[in-house]
Design a protein around this motif. Structure first.
Motif, PDB file in Angstrom:
ATOM      1  N   GLU A 135      39.402  61.127  48.266  1.00 61.50           N
ATOM      2  CA  GLU A 135      38.904  59.722  48.784  1.00 61.50           C
ATOM      3  C   GLU A 135      38.980  58.632  47.694  1.00 61.50           C
ATOM      4  OE1 GLU A 135      35.294  60.239  50.617  1.00 61.50           O
ATOM      5  OE2 GLU A 135      35.881  61.967  51.966  1.00 61.50           O
ATOM      6  N   ILE A 136      39.690  57.599  47.855  1.00 59.09           N
ATOM      7  CA  ILE A 136      40.058  56.457  46.859  1.00 59.09           C
ATOM      8  C   ILE A 136      39.148  55.243  47.681  1.00 59.09           C
ATOM      9  CG2 ILE A 136      41.644  55.101  45.447  1.00 59.09           C
ATOM     10  CD1 ILE A 136      43.596  57.452  45.825  1.00 59.09           C
ATOM     11  N   SER A 137      38.531  54.479  46.789  1.00 64.66           N
ATOM     12  CA  SER A 137      37.828  53.236  47.279  1.00 64.66           C
ATOM     13  C   SER A 137      39.043  52.290  47.496  1.00 64.66           C
ATOM     14  CB  SER A 137      36.958  52.746  46.305  1.00 64.66           C
ATOM     15  OG  SER A 137      37.787  52.450  44.994  1.00 64.66           O
ATOM     16  N   LYS A 138      38.658  51.004  48.016  1.00 65.30           N
ATOM     17  CA  LYS A 138      39.510  49.937  48.370  1.00 65.30           C
ATOM     18  C   LYS A 138      40.196  49.266  47.114  1.00 65.30           C
ATOM     19  CE  LYS A 138      37.508  48.766  52.853  1.00 65.30           C
ATOM     20  NZ  LYS A 138      36.826  47.740  53.632  1.00 65.30           N
ATOM     21  N   ASP A 139      39.275  49.094  46.238  1.00 65.23           N
ATOM     22  CA  ASP A 139      39.998  48.502  44.690  1.00 65.23           C
ATOM     23  C   ASP A 139      40.365  49.680  44.071  1.00 65.23           C
ATOM     24  OD1 ASP A 139      37.600  49.888  44.036  1.00 65.23           O
ATOM     25  OD2 ASP A 139      36.480  48.126  43.409  1.00 65.23           O
ATOM     26  N   SER A 140      40.489  51.025  44.417  1.00 60.47           N
ATOM     27  CA  SER A 140      41.230  51.987  43.632  1.00 60.47           C
ATOM     28  C   SER A 140      40.211  52.330  42.088  1.00 60.47           C
ATOM     29  CB  SER A 140      42.514  51.748  43.166  1.00 60.47           C
ATOM     30  OG  SER A 140      43.262  51.428  44.728  1.00 60.47           O
ATOM     31  N   ASN A 141      39.135  51.556  42.095  1.00 62.94           N
ATOM     32  CA  ASN A 141      38.273  51.997  40.704  1.00 62.94           C
ATOM     33  C   ASN A 141      37.407  53.156  41.038  1.00 62.94           C
ATOM     34  OD1 ASN A 141      39.220  49.561  39.548  1.00 62.94           O
ATOM     35  ND2 ASN A 141      37.618  48.264  40.418  1.00 62.94           N
ATOM     36  N   THR A 142      37.163  53.920  41.963  1.00 64.13           N
ATOM     37  CA  THR A 142      36.511  54.941  41.980  1.00 64.13           C
ATOM     38  C   THR A 142      37.108  55.933  43.253  1.00 64.13           C
ATOM     39  OG1 THR A 142      35.029  54.257  43.869  1.00 64.13           O
ATOM     40  CG2 THR A 142      34.380  53.992  41.657  1.00 64.13           C
ATOM     41  N   ALA A 143      37.107  57.260  42.895  1.00 62.56           N
ATOM     42  CA  ALA A 143      37.590  58.378  43.795  1.00 62.56           C
ATOM     43  C   ALA A 143      36.653  59.396  43.697  1.00 62.56           C
ATOM     44  CB  ALA A 143      39.167  58.693  43.177  1.00 62.56           C
ATOM     45  N   GLN A 178      37.119  52.331  35.502  1.00 66.25           N
ATOM     46  CA  GLN A 178      36.737  51.338  34.376  1.00 66.25           C
ATOM     47  C   GLN A 178      36.345  52.023  33.310  1.00 66.25           C
ATOM     48  OE1 GLN A 178      34.181  48.872  36.833  1.00 66.25           O
ATOM     49  NE2 GLN A 178      35.703  47.467  37.311  1.00 66.25           N
ATOM     50  N   GLU A 179      35.421  53.140  33.375  1.00 63.29           N
ATOM     51  CA  GLU A 179      35.021  53.874  32.296  1.00 63.29           C
ATOM     52  C   GLU A 179      36.097  54.976  31.920  1.00 63.29           C
ATOM     53  OE1 GLU A 179      32.348  53.209  30.525  1.00 63.29           O
ATOM     54  OE2 GLU A 179      31.749  51.512  31.881  1.00 63.29           O
ATOM     55  N   THR A 238      33.787  64.527  31.215  1.00 65.61           N
ATOM     56  CA  THR A 238      34.869  64.154  30.247  1.00 65.61           C
ATOM     57  C   THR A 238      35.373  62.838  30.457  1.00 65.61           C
ATOM     58  OG1 THR A 238      36.821  65.296  29.127  1.00 65.61           O
ATOM     59  CG2 THR A 238      36.800  65.353  31.572  1.00 65.61           C
ATOM     60  N   TYR A 239      35.667  62.249  29.237  1.00 62.58           N
ATOM     61  CA  TYR A 239      36.104  61.071  28.926  1.00 62.58           C
ATOM     62  C   TYR A 239      37.704  60.961  28.770  1.00 62.58           C
ATOM     63  CZ  TYR A 239      32.213  58.029  28.851  1.00 62.58           C
ATOM     64  OH  TYR A 239      30.991  57.150  29.086  1.00 62.58           O
ATOM     65  N   LEU A 240      38.489  60.214  29.549  1.00 65.54           N
ATOM     66  CA  LEU A 240      40.032  60.457  29.440  1.00 65.54           C
ATOM     67  C   LEU A 240      40.265  59.041  28.652  1.00 65.54           C
ATOM     68  CD1 LEU A 240      41.454  61.408  32.947  1.00 65.54           C
ATOM     69  CD2 LEU A 240      40.570  62.695  30.682  1.00 65.54           C
ATOM     70  N   ARG A 241      39.451  58.281  28.212  1.00 62.69           N
ATOM     71  CA  ARG A 241      39.964  57.232  27.251  1.00 62.69           C
ATOM     72  C   ARG A 241      40.227  57.641  26.015  1.00 62.69           C
ATOM     73  NH1 ARG A 241      38.272  51.931  28.096  1.00 62.69           N
ATOM     74  NH2 ARG A 241      36.429  52.722  29.214  1.00 62.69           N
ATOM     75  N   GLY A 242      41.386  57.102  25.527  1.00 64.56           N
ATOM     76  CA  GLY A 242      42.029  57.594  24.203  1.00 64.56           C
ATOM     77  C   GLY A 242      42.888  58.496  24.359  1.00 64.56           C
TER      78      GLY A 242
END
Length: 281
Positions: A135-143, A178-179, A238-242
């Motif tokens: 399930e994906i939010s309208k702004d696609s920032n969360t799922a 975002q994070e 887990t972070y995927l940043r980087g």
């Protein structure tokens, strides 16, 4: 008689003449010695002159020392790394998903699928072959992805839970674009009885320091009837940043390791017979 003595005097005179050349030879030798002394003095003067030349030569490089410092200051400017291009998601050009656009067709129309959500989707659909339930939010920032699995104990006599001891476990994977954070929550779907809250909390305090990945916690929430309920939950993230390459593998590793350590924690809890009875009820 007088005429015979005069020749004898002439002989003495010839002897004196012969000695005179010997004195001249002595003078010549003395002259040679004087010349030798002068030559030595000249040599000494020349050697001293050479030493002074060497000292001057050593001073010249010292005067040139500031030159390397100037080149050292200029070198960082020349070696400065080039700035990488960044796409609409903030991914740099050396990222595996750089510049790509993903979308998902839903009942409400086309929904954008951002990189972290796409990584989860690829693992769930592409690698495991399950139908798309994300399930994906309208702004696609969360799922969010929800699924369940069956837990079975070990088959050796050293574990508290045997292979016959089977129960269900619910899982939720949440995505924060975002994070760039992926979080895994695994629940025992049976509410914890009030009388077991103390024993379960003590067991969690003993087990968490030994858990190498993730942690156990008691999660409280209100049910549909408005009553407060408590659930045993395992959490890992887990972070995927980087992470330039291997985002899908990072999610797979999180779920695989999380399931293993949650199973070990559940088995350790079952040393308390009351907790074991509750889990298998």
């Amino acid at each position: 008689m007088a005429t015979k003595k005069s020749p004898a005097k002439k002989k003495v005179a010839t002897k004196v003449v012969k000695k005179a050349p010997a004195k001249k030879a002595v003078k010549k030798v003395a002259a040679k010695k004087v010349v030798a002394k002068k030559a030595v003095k000249k040599v000494v003067k020349k050697s001293v002159a050479k030493k002074t030349v060497k000292k001057v030569a050593t001073k010249k490089p010292a005067a040139k020392k500031p030159a390397p410092k100037k080149t050292a200051k200029k070198s960082p400017k020349a070696v400065a790394p080039k700035k990488l291009k960044v796409d609409q998601y903030g991914l740099e050009e050396d990222d595996e998903f750089f510049g790509l656009y993903f979308a998902k067709s839903t009942n409400k129309g086309l929904v954008e699928v951002k990189p972290c959500t796409f990584s989860l989707m690829y693992w769930w659909k592409g690698l495991l072959g399950y139908p798309d339930m994300i399930e994906i939010s309208k702004d696609s920032n969360t799922a969010m992805l929800q699924f369940e699995s069956t837990f079975g104990g070990g088959d050796s006599g050293e574990t508290e839970l045997t292979e016959k001891d089977v129960f269900d476990v619910d899982h939720i994977i949440e995505v924060d674009e975002q994070e760039q954070l992926i979080s895994l929550y695994s629940y025992v779907p049976i509410p914890v009885p009030e009388k077991l809250i103390g024993a379960l909390g003590l067991s969690i305090l003993n087990i968490n320091p030994e858990t190498r990945y993730g942690s156990l916690e008691i999660c409280s929430t209100d049910n549909e009837e408005g009553a407060n309920e408590h659930f045993l939950r395992y959490r890992a993230a887990t972070y995927l940043r980087g992470v330039k390459s291997g985002k899908v593998e990072a999610i797979e590793s999180m779920v695989t390791n999380g399931s293993e350590f949650f199973g070990l924690a559940l088995d350790a809890m079952c040393v308390n017979k009351s907790i074991k009875k509750w889990l298998l009820s």
